[in-house]
Scaffold this motif. Structure first.
Motif, PDB file in Angstrom:
ATOM      1  N   ASP A 157       0.753  -1.171   0.084  1.00 45.25           N
ATOM      2  CA  ASP A 157       0.015  -0.193  -0.101  1.00 45.25           C
ATOM      3  C   ASP A 157       0.715   1.167   0.014  1.00 45.25           C
ATOM      4  O   ASP A 157       0.576   2.263  -0.596  1.00 45.25           O
ATOM      5  CB  ASP A 157      -0.840  -0.074   1.299  1.00 45.25           C
ATOM      6  N   TYR A 158       1.885   1.260   0.733  1.00 46.48           N
ATOM      7  CA  TYR A 158       2.848   2.381   0.814  1.00 46.48           C
ATOM      8  C   TYR A 158       3.290   2.782  -0.649  1.00 46.48           C
ATOM      9  O   TYR A 158       3.326   3.854  -1.032  1.00 46.48           O
ATOM     10  CB  TYR A 158       4.107   2.065   1.691  1.00 46.48           C
ATOM     11  N   LEU A 159       3.902   1.634  -1.270  1.00 44.14           N
ATOM     12  CA  LEU A 159       4.390   1.953  -2.566  1.00 44.14           C
ATOM     13  C   LEU A 159       3.359   2.408  -3.435  1.00 44.14           C
ATOM     14  O   LEU A 159       3.832   3.124  -4.552  1.00 44.14           O
ATOM     15  CB  LEU A 159       5.080   0.492  -3.165  1.00 44.14           C
ATOM     16  N   SER A 160       2.153   1.726  -3.341  1.00 45.29           N
ATOM     17  CA  SER A 160       1.042   2.063  -4.335  1.00 45.29           C
ATOM     18  C   SER A 160       0.761   3.454  -4.593  1.00 45.29           C
ATOM     19  O   SER A 160       0.325   3.988  -5.479  1.00 45.29           O
ATOM     20  CB  SER A 160      -0.024   1.056  -4.350  1.00 45.29           C
ATOM     21  N   VAL A 161       0.842   4.037  -3.071  1.00 47.00           N
ATOM     22  CA  VAL A 161       0.120   5.509  -3.243  1.00 47.00           C
ATOM     23  C   VAL A 161       1.386   6.603  -3.593  1.00 47.00           C
ATOM     24  O   VAL A 161       1.002   7.475  -3.636  1.00 47.00           O
ATOM     25  CB  VAL A 161      -0.247   5.913  -1.697  1.00 47.00           C
ATOM     26  N   GLY A 162       2.761   6.058  -3.705  1.00 47.97           N
ATOM     27  CA  GLY A 162       3.593   7.006  -4.168  1.00 47.97           C
ATOM     28  C   GLY A 162       4.930   7.015  -3.160  1.00 47.97           C
ATOM     29  O   GLY A 162       5.930   7.841  -3.408  1.00 47.97           O
ATOM     30  N   LEU A 163       4.806   6.319  -1.996  1.00 49.03           N
ATOM     31  CA  LEU A 163       5.957   6.602  -1.033  1.00 49.03           C
ATOM     32  C   LEU A 163       7.257   5.846  -1.721  1.00 49.03           C
ATOM     33  O   LEU A 163       6.930   4.892  -2.355  1.00 49.03           O
ATOM     34  CB  LEU A 163       5.727   5.761   0.152  1.00 49.03           C
ATOM     35  N   ASP A 164       8.293   6.467  -1.884  1.00 51.15           N
ATOM     36  CA  ASP A 164       9.548   6.023  -2.782  1.00 51.15           C
ATOM     37  C   ASP A 164      10.541   5.874  -1.740  1.00 51.15           C
ATOM     38  O   ASP A 164      10.963   6.426  -0.935  1.00 51.15           O
ATOM     39  CB  ASP A 164       9.729   7.307  -3.689  1.00 51.15           C
ATOM     40  N   PRO A 165      11.078   4.636  -1.807  1.00 58.55           N
ATOM     41  CA  PRO A 165      12.402   4.165  -0.787  1.00 58.55           C
ATOM     42  C   PRO A 165      13.552   4.994  -0.988  1.00 58.55           C
ATOM     43  O   PRO A 165      14.573   4.917  -0.557  1.00 58.55           O
ATOM     44  CB  PRO A 165      12.324   2.486  -1.034  1.00 58.55           C
ATOM     45  N   ALA A 166      13.480   5.550  -2.144  1.00 61.49           N
ATOM     46  CA  ALA A 166      14.650   6.392  -2.594  1.00 61.49           C
ATOM     47  C   ALA A 166      14.680   7.929  -1.885  1.00 61.49           C
ATOM     48  O   ALA A 166      15.572   8.556  -1.555  1.00 61.49           O
ATOM     49  CB  ALA A 166      14.766   6.696  -4.101  1.00 61.49           C
TER      50      ALA A 166
END
Length: 338
Positions: free
Chosen positions: A73-82
């Protein structure tokens, strides 16, 4: 000077279930905006699995299974590990040791006065059977915040007592030991009021079966919207309606980009002549436009869960030395370095 020091955010979620639209409008959307603003030197986003165990110790599989759900869910909303350090709480063992030391600085009566703890105990019907870990979670949160020297904490108003508790611990240590190793933090209050469940209940969640999830299909989203709670006294289209009790309008307040036209619809509904189904169709169109790209990104990330786990591992590995540095400074203050 404090304003010359790095601006560091810490935020996160307990992995007790997949995330829903209440999480999105209440925190996730704002996190992405903060992440992309360029205003912050570091952003730490923690999946608080250890804290989730404080009231789920009999069902640890629930926590383990939902770590992946939350990460997707984090990645899908646009949170970016970079741009944001996404990590797992239990993989940073220093947080537990910090919590243990902080426990010696907080009294039982102080925890009992914490209004957030009192409300959570009442909601879960813990009473005298409250687990010690849950009772002390404000101290654990203080450890999480101070470990990363975070000074900006995005929260809702109900979490302000946690910020207060954290700063009490910081001030006690800094003043008593004449040091400045810990930083006080400030809340960054959410601009959005909490979304109710689709049944009109104040709380939204899996156990209540009244949430729209970020991973829901377009068909499920439409079905849930069409079954949403509206004004029970608005029986005919021509009847005047009450916008304040109509859950559909509360969701439109959160998602509708055309506020001027939405206001016109509200006035029309109040006067009578606007049917609930038409209002629901408007909400469905807007929600589908908002959630479709999120769902598509989630499906893409789901294809390589091993890479998602690798992302969490790297995030935890990079978070740990930062927490360890704070812990070592505190152990020096407590003369625990031999």
């Amino acid at each position: 000077m404090e304003n010359m020091k790095p601006k560091i955010i810490l935020t996160g979620d307990r992995p007790t279930g997949k995330l829903h639209v209440g999480h999105y409008v209440g925190s996730l959307k704002r996190r992405v905006e903060l992440q992309n603003s360029g205003e912050f030197d570091k952003i730490f986003i923690m999946i608080a699995d250890a804290q989730a165990l404080t009231d789920n110790a009999d069902n640890p599989a629930k926590i383990r299974d939902n770590i992946m759900e939350v990460a997707l869910d984090y990645l899908s909303v646009g949170l970016d590990p970079a741009k944001s350090n996404i990590f797992i709480q239990s993989h940073v063992a220093e947080l537990t040791e910090l919590t243990f030391y902080y426990m010696n600085l907080v009294t039982v009566s102080r925890l009992q006065r914490n209004p957030t703890v009192k409300a959570e105990i009442q909601m879960r019907n813990f009473e005298a059977s409250i687990p010690v870990g849950f009772f002390t979670y404000p101290i654990s949160q203080a450890a999480d915040i101070t470990a990363f020297q975070a000074n900006v904490i995005p929260v809702g108003e109900d979490q302000l007592p946690m910020i207060e508790q954290t700063n009490e611990i910081v001030r006690h240590i800094n003043r008593h030991f004449n040091t400045d190793i810990l930083r006080e933090c400030k809340p960054l209050l959410s601009k959005v009021t909490r979304l109710p469940g689709i049944d009109g209940q104040e709380k939204m969640g899996k156990s209540l079966n009244n949430a729209i999830y970020l991973k829901d299909s377009s068909e499920i989203i439409k079905e849930k919207i069409m079954n949403m709670f509206t004004d029970p006294n608005h029986l005919r289209v021509e009847d005047p309606g009450n916008v304040e009790v109509n859950t559909v309008f509360k969701y439109l307040d959160a998602f509708d980009p055309d506020l001027q036209e939405l206001q016109e619809w509200k006035e029309h509904y109040k006067k009578g002549g606007l049917g609930d189904m038409k209002v629901k169709r408007r909400l469905n169109d807007i929600m589908q436009q908002t959630l479709e790209p999120i769902r598509e990104r989630r499906l893409m990330f789901e294809k390589d869960k091993a890479e998602v786990l690798n992302m969490l591992k790297k995030g935890s590995e990079s978070a740990r030395p930062i927490a360890a540095e704070t812990l070592n400074k505190l152990k020096e203050v407590f003369t625990l370095i031999y």
